[in-house]
Structure formats: C-alpha cells, structure tokens
Design a protein around this motif. Structure first.
Motif, PDB file in Angstrom:
ATOM      1  N   ALA A  97     -11.290   2.715 -82.130  1.00 24.86           N
ATOM      2  CA  ALA A  97     -11.973   3.981 -82.343  1.00 24.86           C
ATOM      3  C   ALA A  97     -13.248   3.846 -83.162  1.00 24.86           C
ATOM      4  O   ALA A  97     -14.067   4.751 -83.186  1.00 24.86           O
ATOM      5  CB  ALA A  97     -11.024   4.961 -83.030  1.00 24.86           C
ATOM      6  N   SER A 131     -14.292  -1.704 -75.550  1.00 24.61           N
ATOM      7  CA  SER A 131     -13.916  -0.574 -76.399  1.00 24.61           C
ATOM      8  C   SER A 131     -13.561   0.594 -75.491  1.00 24.61           C
ATOM      9  O   SER A 131     -14.446   1.306 -75.021  1.00 24.61           O
ATOM     10  CB  SER A 131     -15.054  -0.180 -77.345  1.00 24.61           C
ATOM     11  OG  SER A 131     -14.718   1.019 -78.022  1.00 24.61           O
ATOM     12  N   LYS A 132     -12.285   0.781 -75.231  1.00 27.41           N
ATOM     13  CA  LYS A 132     -11.879   1.872 -74.346  1.00 27.41           C
ATOM     14  C   LYS A 132     -12.206   3.220 -74.967  1.00 27.41           C
ATOM     15  O   LYS A 132     -12.588   4.162 -74.266  1.00 27.41           O
ATOM     16  CB  LYS A 132     -10.389   1.787 -74.044  1.00 27.41           C
ATOM     17  CG  LYS A 132      -9.941   2.848 -73.030  1.00 27.41           C
ATOM     18  CD  LYS A 132      -8.502   2.685 -72.601  1.00 27.41           C
ATOM     19  CE  LYS A 132      -8.138   3.759 -71.575  1.00 27.41           C
ATOM     20  NZ  LYS A 132      -6.722   3.644 -71.126  1.00 27.41           N
ATOM     21  N   ASP A 133     -12.093   3.311 -76.296  1.00 28.93           N
ATOM     22  CA  ASP A 133     -12.394   4.570 -76.953  1.00 28.93           C
ATOM     23  C   ASP A 133     -13.853   4.957 -76.738  1.00 28.93           C
ATOM     24  O   ASP A 133     -14.161   6.093 -76.371  1.00 28.93           O
ATOM     25  CB  ASP A 133     -12.094   4.466 -78.453  1.00 28.93           C
ATOM     26  CG  ASP A 133     -12.415   5.750 -79.197  1.00 28.93           C
ATOM     27  OD1 ASP A 133     -11.670   6.728 -79.020  1.00 28.93           O
ATOM     28  OD2 ASP A 133     -13.417   5.777 -79.923  1.00 28.93           O
ATOM     29  N   THR A 167     -14.490   5.801 -73.083  1.00 34.27           N
ATOM     30  CA  THR A 167     -13.967   7.120 -72.741  1.00 34.27           C
ATOM     31  C   THR A 167     -14.885   8.225 -73.266  1.00 34.27           C
ATOM     32  O   THR A 167     -15.143   9.218 -72.578  1.00 34.27           O
ATOM     33  CB  THR A 167     -12.554   7.295 -73.305  1.00 34.27           C
ATOM     34  OG1 THR A 167     -11.694   6.318 -72.717  1.00 34.27           O
ATOM     35  CG2 THR A 167     -12.013   8.676 -72.992  1.00 34.27           C
ATOM     36  N   LYS A 168     -15.382   8.034 -74.477  1.00 37.21           N
ATOM     37  CA  LYS A 168     -16.325   9.006 -75.037  1.00 37.21           C
ATOM     38  C   LYS A 168     -17.577   9.108 -74.167  1.00 37.21           C
ATOM     39  O   LYS A 168     -18.077  10.209 -73.897  1.00 37.21           O
ATOM     40  CB  LYS A 168     -16.719   8.601 -76.461  1.00 37.21           C
ATOM     41  CG  LYS A 168     -15.665   8.864 -77.513  1.00 37.21           C
ATOM     42  CD  LYS A 168     -16.185   8.465 -78.891  1.00 37.21           C
ATOM     43  CE  LYS A 168     -15.143   8.729 -79.976  1.00 37.21           C
ATOM     44  NZ  LYS A 168     -15.627   8.300 -81.316  1.00 37.21           N
TER      45      LYS A 168
END
Length: 442
Positions: free
Chosen positions: A54, A338-340, A343-344
C-alpha cells in the motif's frame, strides 16, 4: 498501431508460439531464435521497480500511444492521477505496432504494472492464458459504464480484466469544402459510391485515400465489406473460426473489394495511414475509410472542415447499420509489482475525472464513461457518438475480434498480398483457410 512492412518481414519477426497457441507448422524454420531476440527487445523488462504494497509511490504503465497527440493526452491523464493520489506513473511508451507485435513476450517477461490494450477477443485471449490480472475489484468501484462496456471487459471466466477508456467508429471521412465545391452527395449504395468515385477521378482527385504499409488499415476495409455483404453474425463467426474463408460469401467480399481497388490510392503498401490522411488533408483525395483517430492529422479550420458518413449499403436486406467501433483501455499485469498502486491507477483511469481530461485534450476519440462532461466534444465527436449510438451491431475490428496469432501471421500478409495482386482470390482464400484450420485447432 509499426506493423511489418511485408509478409517476409513479418515472418522474420514472429513471436514464439508457446503462448499465442501457434501451430509450429505455420512458422518458418528458425523463428524461435527471432522470438528470443524480441524478448530482450523494446518491450521486455519495461516493468518498474516501484515496490509493493500500500505504500508504493510509483506505478509503471506500458503504453502503445506513441503518436504525438495521444501520447500527450496519456501524459496529462497520468498527471491527473498523480495530483489526486500522490502516486507517480512511470510511462514506458513503445511504438504502437511494435507493442502489439511483441505483446506475447512482453506479458511473459517483466511487463509494466498496467498496460494499454483492447477490448474483445484480444483481451479475453490473454486473460484465458493467465497473462493478465483480474480487475473485478476495480469494477466494483466504477460507475458510468453500460452493461455493453462491462461485457466487453469480461473474460471467459466471468471476471473483468479490462477497464475501458475510449472508443471510436470507423467511417468514410471527407472535406466538406471539397464536396461543397464539387457538388458531391453522400453515397447511399455501392453503386452511388462507384459513380461518385468515377466523378472524383474526372475532377482530378484520388477517390479513396488508402494505406497499408503497417498491415492493419486494410482490415478495416475487409471488415466493412464483410459486414455490408454478409452481415454481422457471419462476420463474427468468421473471425471466431466457425466459417470457411473459402465460402462463396467471403469470395464475394474480395470480388467486391477488387472492383473498388482501382479507385483507391495506388501503392498502398508503401504508405502509412498518416501519409494517406495527409492526402485527404491536402485535398488530393476525396474520401478516406479510417477510424475517428484520423482527426489527429487535422487542426484548426481543417479539423472543422472534416466530416464523415458511414460506409454505404451493399445489400438492402442487410443495410448499413453495423460498423467497427473498437474500445481502447487498460489491463493489469498478472503479477504487478505493486497491486495496490496498479489498482488505484486503474480505478482512476476508469473515472469520470480521467475521462474529462481526455475530452478536453483529444478531438479524435470518444470516452467510454457516460458520466464525463462531453460538452466540449467537437461537432465531429458528437456526430461520431450518434453514429455509434445508432448502430445495430458493433464489431471491435478484425485483429481484435479474432485470435491475435491468426490476425498477425495470416491475415496481415494475406491482405497485403491481395492488394499487391488481386487476381488469385481463390488461391489466397484457400491458403487462409488452411492456415486457419491449423491455428484454430492447435
């Protein structure tokens, strides 16, 4: 979209068959090495080292928007994301055609966290191969999209793998001032189009601007002729490998096309779409069948002078309501760093805020989010939106409606061969059908 310049060049640049599902019998000997070289080339290793979790403050985007105008628009959208989120987007821009040609190796290697791509078969293909990330959670945060857009973003497993950003119709573009000066009328039938083309020739114009140096533009001509002659369902079934290319129906498409080639700009295989657009812009050609992105080549009074009509009817029982209107957007890598952050970014790219930036900066496309403020649309964009809204069926474009390997290794060289020598249609279609059987059963 740089495509291979010829069939020989294309074959020399083939990607490896392991992911695309290519039958190795369709490849030239020795192309495995070419695939390895591509894997270390322009697209490989583009992914950022932005970190994970995150707290990631950077995310990478692989972009095929290499032409000046869309490249600038992408940059402005990413600036908007940084302002709203504090996350920096590292944009890795690659020539449109090179991006598409190397996509298999790119996705198998170290792709960017998010990348530009297309809706339809080509999205589902890579999703089914496990080469794209599930973005269903992103869709849970989006609003302003019709069921049709969500369906176009959904894989075979029912999950979403795509976030739509924009779309554009294909139509026949022309300069209003030229037509008003000459008294030309919009053709309603193929006979009308042929008569208009004959008059344009007498008036010293090239009737239809045409280019296929990059391999893909001619697909638009095939699509619209097949849609007008055989209808939407036959077209999508043909793209899915369910119909034979050797059928009388496909033969009629090529026969009709061969009859139209003399009114097209000659030497198309040596010309890019931008160069053909310049012919229209310079009032040397009377018409040009292309996507709305042709507007990128016009500005000021020239842009205001640009207009279009949908390709005319050929069969009255089928009509002229079907068209190509491809959807462009974004996908996520299967394992983003960074998947977070990814996604953002995807959530922002699907927002009305991102759409509003696009509307303000690009007159050559239509945004997919219905909540966007489209009051800034040009007259051309408004008319294009109305055209898509009135269509009874919408295709995504040949190389998006069929298997990527079939479109690239078979259709591109076949259409270029046809343009170069349209006399042996039967032999050409037999070759396409044989290769189709090999690829679709592999």
């Amino acid at each position: 979209m740089s495509r291979p310049r010829s069939q020989a060049e294309y074959l020399a640049r083939l990607v490896p068959p392991s992911v695309a599902g290519l039958n190795r019998r369709t490849l030239l000997a020795g192309t495995a090495g070419a695939g390895a070289l591509l894997g270390t080339g322009l697209l490989a290793g583009c992914g950022s080292d932005s970190g994970s979790g995150a707290d990631a403050k950077a995310v990478s985007l692989g972009s095929n928007q290499s032409d000046p105008k869309p490249k600038d628009v992408i940059a402005k959208v990413m600036d908007g994301f940084k302002t709203s989120s504090g996350v920096t987007v590292n944009i890795n821009t690659v020539d449109h055609n090179t991006f598409q040609e190397n996509i298999n190796n790119y996705l198998q290697g170290k792709p960017d966290d998010v990348f530009t791509w297309f809706a339809g078969y080509r999205m589902r293909f890579f999703a089914a191969k496990g080469l794209a990330g599930d973005v269903s959670d992103v869709w849970g945060k989006l609003s302003g999209y019709s069921d049709a857009f969500k369906k176009a973003s959904t894989g075979d497993d029912g999950k979403q793998y795509f976030v739509p950003a924009s779309y554009y119709p294909w139509a026949v573009f022309y300069r209003k001032s030229v037509w008003q000066q000459r008294g030309y009328q919009v053709p309603k039938t193929l006979d009308d189009l042929n008569a208009l083309s004959a008059q344009m020739k007498k008036d010293g114009l090239t009737p239809i601007a045409f280019a296929d140096k990059d391999g893909w533009p001619a697909m638009g001509t095939f699509d619209i002729l097949n849609l007008r002659i055989n209808g939407y369902q036959f077209h999508v079934d043909l793209m899915a490998g369910k119909e034979a290319w050797t059928s009388d129906k496909v033969q009629k498409v090529f026969d009709t096309w061969a009859g139209l080639l003399p009114v097209h700009q000659p030497d198309a295989l040596g010309r890019t779409w931008q160069e053909a657009a310049q012919s229209l812009q310079q009032k040397k050609s009377g018409m040009y069948l292309l996507g709305l992105f042709v507007a990128q080549q016009f500005s000021g009074d020239d842009l205001a002078d640009l207009d279009f009509f949908t390709f005319p009817e050929i069969d009255s029982t089928i009509g002229a309501k079907a068209l190509d209107a491809p959807i462009d957007g974004y996908m996520m890598a299967r394992k983003p760093k960074s998947k977070d952050a990814a996604t953002k970014l995807l959530t922002y790219l699907g927002s009305k805020d991102a759409a509003n930036i696009t509307v303000k900066n690009d007159p050559s496309t239509l945004v997919a989010n219905s909540e966007a403020d489209t009051s800034a649309y040009t007259a051309l964009q408004k008319k294009a939106a109305e055209l898509v809204g009135s269509a009874t069926e919408i295709a995504q474009f040949l190389d998006r409606d069929t298997r990527p390997d079939f479109a690239s290794t078979v259709i591109i060289p076949a259409l270029q061969q046809f343009i170069k020598n349209p006399k042996d249609i039967s032999g050409l279609l037999t070759s396409i059908e044989n290769q189709k059987k090999s690829i679709f059963t592999s």
